[in-house]
Motif scaffolding. Sequence first.
Motif, short mmCIF file in Angstrom:
data_model
loop_
_atom_site.label_atom_id
_atom_site.label_comp_id
_atom_site.label_asym_id
_atom_site.label_seq_id
_atom_site.Cartn_x
_atom_site.Cartn_y
_atom_site.Cartn_z
N SER A 145 -3.85 4.85 8.92
CA SER A 145 -4.33 3.77 8.04
C SER A 145 -4.92 2.60 8.81
O SER A 145 -5.49 1.69 8.22
N GLY A 146 -4.81 2.61 10.14
CA GLY A 146 -5.45 1.59 10.95
C GLY A 146 -4.61 0.32 11.07
O GLY A 146 -3.44 0.28 10.71
N ASP A 147 -5.24 -0.71 11.57
CA ASP A 147 -4.56 -1.97 11.83
C ASP A 147 -4.50 -2.83 10.58
O ASP A 147 -5.31 -2.69 9.67
N TYR A 148 -3.50 -3.72 10.56
CA TYR A 148 -3.31 -4.64 9.45
C TYR A 148 -2.96 -6.00 10.03
O TYR A 148 -2.17 -6.09 10.98
N MET A 190 0.83 -1.16 0.00
CA MET A 190 0.00 0.00 0.00
C MET A 190 0.89 1.24 0.00
O MET A 190 1.82 1.33 0.77
N SER A 191 0.58 2.19 -0.81
CA SER A 191 1.35 3.42 -0.90
C SER A 191 0.73 4.50 -0.04
O SER A 191 -0.48 4.55 0.11
N SER A 192 1.55 5.36 0.50
CA SER A 192 1.04 6.52 1.23
C SER A 192 0.58 7.54 0.21
O SER A 192 1.27 7.82 -0.76
N LYS A 193 -0.61 8.10 0.46
CA LYS A 193 -1.15 9.10 -0.46
C LYS A 193 -1.56 10.34 0.31
O LYS A 193 -2.00 10.27 1.45
N SER A 194 -1.40 11.47 -0.34
CA SER A 194 -1.83 12.74 0.24
C SER A 194 -3.34 12.88 0.03
O SER A 194 -3.95 12.09 -0.70
N PRO A 195 -3.97 13.91 0.64
CA PRO A 195 -5.42 14.09 0.46
C PRO A 195 -5.83 14.24 -1.00
O PRO A 195 -6.96 13.90 -1.36
N ASP A 196 -4.94 14.73 -1.86
CA ASP A 196 -5.31 14.87 -3.28
C ASP A 196 -5.06 13.59 -4.08
O ASP A 196 -5.18 13.58 -5.30
N GLY A 197 -4.70 12.47 -3.38
CA GLY A 197 -4.53 11.18 -4.04
C GLY A 197 -3.15 10.93 -4.60
O GLY A 197 -2.91 9.88 -5.19
N LYS A 198 -2.23 11.85 -4.46
CA LYS A 198 -0.87 11.68 -4.99
C LYS A 198 -0.02 10.89 -3.99
O LYS A 198 -0.21 10.98 -2.78
N LEU A 199 0.95 10.17 -4.52
CA LEU A 199 1.88 9.45 -3.65
C LEU A 199 2.72 10.46 -2.89
O LEU A 199 3.22 11.43 -3.47
N THR A 200 2.90 10.24 -1.59
CA THR A 200 3.58 11.22 -0.76
C THR A 200 5.10 11.06 -0.76
O THR A 200 5.79 11.89 -0.19
N HIS A 201 5.61 10.02 -1.36
CA HIS A 201 7.06 9.83 -1.41
C HIS A 201 7.70 10.55 -2.61
O HIS A 201 8.88 10.40 -2.86
N PHE A 202 6.89 11.33 -3.33
CA PHE A 202 7.40 12.07 -4.48
C PHE A 202 7.07 13.55 -4.32
O PHE A 202 5.97 13.91 -3.91
N VAL A 224 8.12 -4.75 17.22
CA VAL A 224 8.71 -3.43 17.45
C VAL A 224 7.60 -2.47 17.84
O VAL A 224 6.50 -2.51 17.27
N LYS A 225 7.89 -1.61 18.83
CA LYS A 225 6.90 -0.64 19.31
C LYS A 225 7.51 0.76 19.39
O LYS A 225 8.71 0.91 19.62
N THR A 226 6.64 1.74 19.21
CA THR A 226 7.01 3.14 19.41
C THR A 226 5.76 3.94 19.73
O THR A 226 4.63 3.46 19.55
N GLU A 227 5.95 5.14 20.22
CA GLU A 227 4.90 6.15 20.31
C GLU A 227 5.37 7.26 19.39
O GLU A 227 6.34 7.96 19.70
N GLY A 228 4.75 7.38 18.23
CA GLY A 228 5.25 8.33 17.27
C GLY A 228 4.25 8.69 16.20
O GLY A 228 3.08 8.32 16.26
N LYS A 229 4.77 9.38 15.17
CA LYS A 229 3.95 9.89 14.07
C LYS A 229 4.00 9.00 12.84
O LYS A 229 3.32 9.27 11.86
N THR A 230 4.84 7.97 12.86
CA THR A 230 4.93 7.06 11.72
C THR A 230 5.18 5.66 12.25
O THR A 230 5.63 5.47 13.38
N GLY A 231 4.84 4.68 11.42
CA GLY A 231 4.87 3.29 11.86
C GLY A 231 6.24 2.67 11.91
O GLY A 231 7.23 3.25 11.47
N ARG A 281 3.63 -9.38 9.54
CA ARG A 281 2.50 -10.18 10.06
C ARG A 281 1.35 -9.27 10.48
O ARG A 281 0.20 -9.58 10.24
N SER A 282 1.70 -8.14 11.12
CA SER A 282 0.64 -7.24 11.58
C SER A 282 1.23 -5.88 11.91
O SER A 282 2.44 -5.73 12.07
N LYS A 283 0.34 -4.89 11.99
CA LYS A 283 0.70 -3.56 12.46
C LYS A 283 -0.52 -2.94 13.09
O LYS A 283 -1.65 -3.26 12.74
#
Length: 164
Positions: A157-160, A1-13, A108-115, A150-152
């Motif tokens: 984006s919620g749980d996987y 799954m790709s990260s997308k901005s609100p306008d639907g564009k990929l955020t890694h570009f 692996v665990k963290t309290e942060g802004k990214t997974g 296995r999971s996140k």
Amino acid sequence: MSSKSPDGKLTHFNEQGRAQMVDISGKQVTVRTAVAMTTVTMQPDTLQAIKAGKVGKGDVLAVAQIAGIQGAKRTSDWIPMCHPLPLTGVNLTFTDNGLNELYIEVTVKTEGKTGVEMEALTAASAAALTVYDMCKALQKDMIIGPTLLRSKTGGKSGDYLSEF
């Protein structure tokens, strides 16, 4: 799954279509976890030597445990677009099928802004590569993989949960 901005564009570009590190400054801090696993397939004698502590380089699983933790901590040094993260926990467990497969599972665990998916995958890979390195004198044709998430949990984006 790709990260997308609100306008639907990929955020890694960026606007020029070139790679960029995603800006996470506006994201919420949440508790995030990821579980990854990998398998090292080997001859039964190699697995028995590991379990019995009979590998000449030392305690294979103890060294692989440390390598996995170090791999998780240093993921942003290996993967160019990963953010350096303050990890709150890294745990590796080793099990086997009693025959020829060693299973490595990493949480692996963290309290942060990214997974922490990349940190868990990197830790599993580093541990498996360490097993290979320490046992290659016994067997050079070991097979590493599959390696998978296995999971996140946590984040926008919620749980996987993997179907594997």
